[in-house]
Design a protein around this motif. Structure first.
Motif, short mmCIF file in Angstrom:
data_model
loop_
_atom_site.label_atom_id
_atom_site.label_comp_id
_atom_site.label_asym_id
_atom_site.label_seq_id
_atom_site.Cartn_x
_atom_site.Cartn_y
_atom_site.Cartn_z
N ARG A 17 0.83 -1.21 0.00
CA ARG A 17 0.00 0.00 0.00
C ARG A 17 0.87 1.26 0.00
O ARG A 17 0.61 2.20 -0.74
N VAL A 18 1.90 1.27 0.82
CA VAL A 18 2.80 2.43 0.88
C VAL A 18 3.46 2.64 -0.48
O VAL A 18 3.55 3.78 -0.97
N MET A 19 3.91 1.57 -1.12
CA MET A 19 4.56 1.70 -2.42
C MET A 19 3.59 2.21 -3.48
O MET A 19 3.96 3.03 -4.34
N GLN A 20 2.33 1.77 -3.45
CA GLN A 20 1.33 2.24 -4.42
C GLN A 20 1.05 3.73 -4.24
O GLN A 20 0.94 4.47 -5.21
N VAL A 21 0.93 4.17 -2.98
CA VAL A 21 0.69 5.59 -2.70
C VAL A 21 1.85 6.43 -3.22
O VAL A 21 1.66 7.45 -3.88
N LEU A 22 3.07 6.00 -2.93
CA LEU A 22 4.24 6.76 -3.37
C LEU A 22 4.42 6.72 -4.89
O LEU A 22 4.86 7.69 -5.49
#
Length: 148
Positions: free
Chosen positions: A48-53
């Motif tokens: 999720r963090v990677m998708q947001v970034l």
């Protein structure tokens, strides 16, 4: 600050308690199952963090489609990552680097902007600023409008 330290310890302590309970109820098989659940949780969070970034990397820093809508959606205590996910853009850092609290700005194409204050990654306050309304030169005055 005390509450923040408690929150940081909650997840690791919860994982250790889960592993302990798994050992007690199922031995090594239970530990393996609980470990798999913990690893899956961590991988989902990381994804999720990677998708947001990744989404934020495609937009200019400090840009938001509508500062007014962002202002309406913000809630005290929201994380910086949540705000980045809402705006799909990294905020423009306006405070000195690595100092708390942090001030970020998101600006829209109309010149309106939201300044958000984050303390330890949590939203504390925010303000919406709109540009000064200029006199509308395009609107006809009473002298120019013969129909009046």
């Amino acid at each position: 600050m005390r509450g923040m330290n408690f929150q940081k310890l909650l997840v690791p302590v919860g994982a250790i308690v889960l592993l302990g309970l798994a050992w007690r109820s199922g031995g090594w098989g239970g530990v393996a199952l609980a470990g798999g659940v913990i690893v899956m949780f961590l991988l989902l969070h990381f994804n999720r963090v990677m998708q947001v970034l990744k989404r934020a990397a495609d937009r200019p820093i400090g840009y938001v489609a509508s500062a007014v809508m962002l202002n309406a959606k913000l809630k005290k205590g929201a994380t910086l990552m949540h705000v980045i996910a809402m705006t799909r853009a990294l905020g423009e850092l306006r405070s000195p680097k690595d100092e708390q609290p942090e001030l970020y700005r998101w600006t829209d194409t109309g010149g309106s902007y939201v300044d958000a204050v984050f303390n330890s990654g949590k939203l504390q306050s925010w303000t919406l600023t709109r540009p000064e309304a200029e006199p509308d030169a395009a609107s006809p005055s009473e002298e120019e409008n013969p129909a009046a």
